[in-house]
Scaffold this motif. Structure first.
Motif, PDB file in Angstrom:
ATOM      1  N   ASP A   1     -15.100 -32.799  13.361  1.00  0.00           N
ATOM      2  CA  ASP A   1     -15.241 -31.545  12.606  1.00  0.00           C
ATOM      3  C   ASP A   1     -14.707 -30.362  13.403  1.00  0.00           C
ATOM      4  O   ASP A   1     -14.045 -29.471  12.844  1.00  0.00           O
ATOM      5  CB  ASP A   1     -16.708 -31.302  12.247  1.00  0.00           C
ATOM      6  N   GLU A   2     -14.975 -30.353  14.702  1.00  0.00           N
ATOM      7  CA  GLU A   2     -14.466 -29.265  15.536  1.00  0.00           C
ATOM      8  C   GLU A   2     -12.945 -29.303  15.619  1.00  0.00           C
ATOM      9  O   GLU A   2     -12.283 -28.249  15.576  1.00  0.00           O
ATOM     10  CB  GLU A   2     -15.082 -29.361  16.935  1.00  0.00           C
ATOM     11  N   ALA A   3     -12.394 -30.506  15.731  1.00  0.00           N
ATOM     12  CA  ALA A   3     -10.940 -30.635  15.807  1.00  0.00           C
ATOM     13  C   ALA A   3     -10.281 -30.152  14.521  1.00  0.00           C
ATOM     14  O   ALA A   3      -9.276 -29.431  14.554  1.00  0.00           O
ATOM     15  CB  ALA A   3     -10.561 -32.083  16.089  1.00  0.00           C
ATOM     16  N   ARG A   4     -10.844 -30.549  13.385  1.00  0.00           N
ATOM     17  CA  ARG A   4     -10.272 -30.122  12.101  1.00  0.00           C
ATOM     18  C   ARG A   4     -10.439 -28.616  11.900  1.00  0.00           C
ATOM     19  O   ARG A   4      -9.540 -27.949  11.381  1.00  0.00           O
ATOM     20  CB  ARG A   4     -10.905 -30.902  10.959  1.00  0.00           C
TER      21      ARG A   4
ATOM     22  N   GLU B   1      -5.235 -36.546  10.342  1.00  0.00           N
ATOM     23  CA  GLU B   1      -6.265 -37.338  11.003  1.00  0.00           C
ATOM     24  C   GLU B   1      -5.782 -37.804  12.375  1.00  0.00           C
ATOM     25  O   GLU B   1      -6.539 -37.773  13.363  1.00  0.00           O
ATOM     26  CB  GLU B   1      -6.652 -38.531  10.141  1.00  0.00           C
ATOM     27  N   PHE B   2      -4.514 -38.228  12.442  1.00  0.00           N
ATOM     28  CA  PHE B   2      -3.928 -38.628  13.720  1.00  0.00           C
ATOM     29  C   PHE B   2      -3.961 -37.477  14.721  1.00  0.00           C
ATOM     30  O   PHE B   2      -4.353 -37.651  15.886  1.00  0.00           O
ATOM     31  CB  PHE B   2      -2.483 -39.103  13.496  1.00  0.00           C
ATOM     32  N   MET B   3      -3.584 -36.283  14.259  1.00  0.00           N
ATOM     33  CA  MET B   3      -3.571 -35.128  15.154  1.00  0.00           C
ATOM     34  C   MET B   3      -4.983 -34.740  15.572  1.00  0.00           C
ATOM     35  O   MET B   3      -5.217 -34.333  16.724  1.00  0.00           O
ATOM     36  CB  MET B   3      -2.873 -33.953  14.464  1.00  0.00           C
ATOM     37  N   ALA B   4      -5.942 -34.874  14.647  1.00  0.00           N
ATOM     38  CA  ALA B   4      -7.335 -34.568  14.992  1.00  0.00           C
ATOM     39  C   ALA B   4      -7.857 -35.527  16.058  1.00  0.00           C
ATOM     40  O   ALA B   4      -8.547 -35.117  17.005  1.00  0.00           O
ATOM     41  CB  ALA B   4      -8.210 -34.625  13.739  1.00  0.00           C
ATOM     42  N   GLN B   5      -7.516 -36.811  15.916  1.00  0.00           N
ATOM     43  CA  GLN B   5      -7.959 -37.792  16.892  1.00  0.00           C
ATOM     44  C   GLN B   5      -7.367 -37.496  18.274  1.00  0.00           C
ATOM     45  O   GLN B   5      -8.046 -37.663  19.297  1.00  0.00           O
ATOM     46  CB  GLN B   5      -7.578 -39.202  16.429  1.00  0.00           C
ATOM     47  N   ARG B   6      -6.118 -37.086  18.326  1.00  0.00           N
ATOM     48  CA  ARG B   6      -5.505 -36.708  19.601  1.00  0.00           C
ATOM     49  C   ARG B   6      -6.240 -35.531  20.235  1.00  0.00           C
ATOM     50  O   ARG B   6      -6.500 -35.516  21.447  1.00  0.00           O
ATOM     51  CB  ARG B   6      -4.027 -36.334  19.409  1.00  0.00           C
ATOM     52  N   LEU B   7      -6.565 -34.529  19.408  1.00  0.00           N
ATOM     53  CA  LEU B   7      -7.259 -33.353  19.923  1.00  0.00           C
ATOM     54  C   LEU B   7      -8.663 -33.709  20.398  1.00  0.00           C
ATOM     55  O   LEU B   7      -9.127 -33.218  21.436  1.00  0.00           O
ATOM     56  CB  LEU B   7      -7.316 -32.271  18.840  1.00  0.00           C
ATOM     57  N   MET B   8      -9.340 -34.578  19.651  1.00  0.00           N
ATOM     58  CA  MET B   8     -10.675 -35.025  20.056  1.00  0.00           C
ATOM     59  C   MET B   8     -10.637 -35.692  21.428  1.00  0.00           C
ATOM     60  O   MET B   8     -11.465 -35.413  22.298  1.00  0.00           O
ATOM     61  CB  MET B   8     -11.225 -36.000  19.013  1.00  0.00           C
ATOM     62  N   ALA B   9      -9.659 -36.570  21.614  1.00  0.00           N
ATOM     63  CA  ALA B   9      -9.552 -37.286  22.879  1.00  0.00           C
ATOM     64  C   ALA B   9      -9.202 -36.357  24.031  1.00  0.00           C
ATOM     65  O   ALA B   9      -9.721 -36.498  25.147  1.00  0.00           O
ATOM     66  CB  ALA B   9      -8.513 -38.397  22.752  1.00  0.00           C
ATOM     67  N   ARG B  10      -8.333 -35.408  23.763  1.00  0.00           N
ATOM     68  CA  ARG B  10      -7.875 -34.510  24.826  1.00  0.00           C
ATOM     69  C   ARG B  10      -8.932 -33.479  25.221  1.00  0.00           C
ATOM     70  O   ARG B  10      -9.099 -33.145  26.398  1.00  0.00           O
ATOM     71  CB  ARG B  10      -6.592 -33.794  24.386  1.00  0.00           C
ATOM     72  N   GLU B  11      -9.656 -32.956  24.210  1.00  0.00           N
ATOM     73  CA  GLU B  11     -10.579 -31.852  24.456  1.00  0.00           C
ATOM     74  C   GLU B  11     -12.044 -32.281  24.504  1.00  0.00           C
ATOM     75  O   GLU B  11     -12.913 -31.466  24.830  1.00  0.00           O
ATOM     76  CB  GLU B  11     -10.408 -30.784  23.360  1.00  0.00           C
ATOM     77  N   GLY B  12     -12.326 -33.543  24.142  1.00  0.00           N
ATOM     78  CA  GLY B  12     -13.707 -33.990  24.143  1.00  0.00           C
ATOM     79  C   GLY B  12     -14.564 -33.309  23.105  1.00  0.00           C
ATOM     80  O   GLY B  12     -15.733 -32.971  23.356  1.00  0.00           O
ATOM     81  N   ILE B  13     -14.010 -33.094  21.919  1.00  0.00           N
ATOM     82  CA  ILE B  13     -14.726 -32.409  20.844  1.00  0.00           C
ATOM     83  C   ILE B  13     -14.910 -33.348  19.673  1.00  0.00           C
ATOM     84  O   ILE B  13     -14.323 -34.435  19.619  1.00  0.00           O
ATOM     85  CB  ILE B  13     -13.977 -31.130  20.384  1.00  0.00           C
TER      86      ILE B  13
END
Length: 260
Positions: A208-211, A193-205
């Motif tokens: 569900d897309e991050a996971r 979940e932590f890694m997904a949140q980082r990806l969401m913030a970085r990529e603006g996605i």
């Protein structure tokens, strides 16, 4: 299968959530007496109560202690001078790059992901040898065998633990004490979940897309389940696993591309 560990005392580091809790749950289900560990006493009490409710008759204790502090490790050893099973675990440092890895960062990583495990092994393994039964399982990372640049700091400390434990394992296995490592990748825990949140913030996605992006990198095309991880740990702690030592078991959905 009866794993032959009913009544054995198991200490599971950093086990209030995630992979540590998955291992503690599997061991408690097999009848081991389990000691949970974490920094938050109130959270540990809630988790222990939930485990007892889910597994009637389970013997679950806990101790709040920061593994990186020698005085906290001393308190653990004073309260639990003898254990039969040790599962080492601790949160890793944040992702970073070469510019982030100054001396303080390097020492911090070693202090979290190598030194506490080695010191607990030093304290408890001689007693295991005397009693002719002991199981040590280190939760490391798939990146020990396949390093990624941004996780280099965490990988280095865990690789150091892997190396020293390989050396120790050859000396203690004749006393029915085994030391093995489980190398997880993409197990569905709060870390993901932590890694997904980082990806969401970085990529603006979206989440569900991050996971989906993360799980697509796994050969199995899904995240691993905490229960799958815990059961693998329980087997390595079993009486039947006495001929398995000094090994690295990868739980990565078949993603590792190497032969060994």
């Amino acid at each position: 299968m009866d794993l032959g560990i009913s009544g054995r005392l198991a200490f599971v580091c950093a086990s209030s959530q995630g992979l540590g809790l998955a291992c503690a749950t599997a061991l408690a289900r097999e009848g081991a007496r389990v000691v949970l560990n974490g920094r938050d006493a109130e959270k540990l009490a809630r988790v222990a109560e939930a485990l007892r409710a889910d597994l009637p008759g389970a013997d679950v204790d806990f101790i709040a202690a920061e593994l990186t502090r020698p005085e906290d490790r001393a308190a653990i050893l004073q309260r639990f001078p003898k254990v039969d099973i040790l599962v080492t675990n601790n949160a890793g440092p944040p992702p970073g790059a070469l510019a982030d890895w100054d001396e303080a960062a390097l020492l911090s990583a070693m202090g979290a992901n190598m030194i506490p495990a080695v010191q607990l092994i030093r304290a408890w393994v001689p007693g295991m040898q005397t009693r002719r039964f002991g199981r040590v399982v280190n939760i490391t990372s798939a990146m020990v065998k396949a390093p990624h640049y941004m996780m280099g700091l965490s990988t280095s400390a865990r690789a150091g633990l892997t190396a020293i434990c390989k050396a120790i394992s050859r000396e203690v296995v004749a006393d029915n004490v085994t030391i093995n490592n489980i190398l997880p990748e993409r197990i569905d825990t709060p870390r993901q979940e932590f890694m997904a949140q980082r990806l969401m913030a970085r990529e603006g996605i979206t989440r569900d897309e991050a996971r989906a992006r993360a799980s697509s990198t796994i050969a199995a095309k899904r995240f691993g389940l905490p229960g799958e991880f815990g059961d693998a740990c329980a087997f390595l702690c079993s009486a039947q696993a006495g001929f398995i030592s000094g090994q690295n078991l990868q739980l990565d959905g078949g993603s590792y591309e190497g032969l060994v």
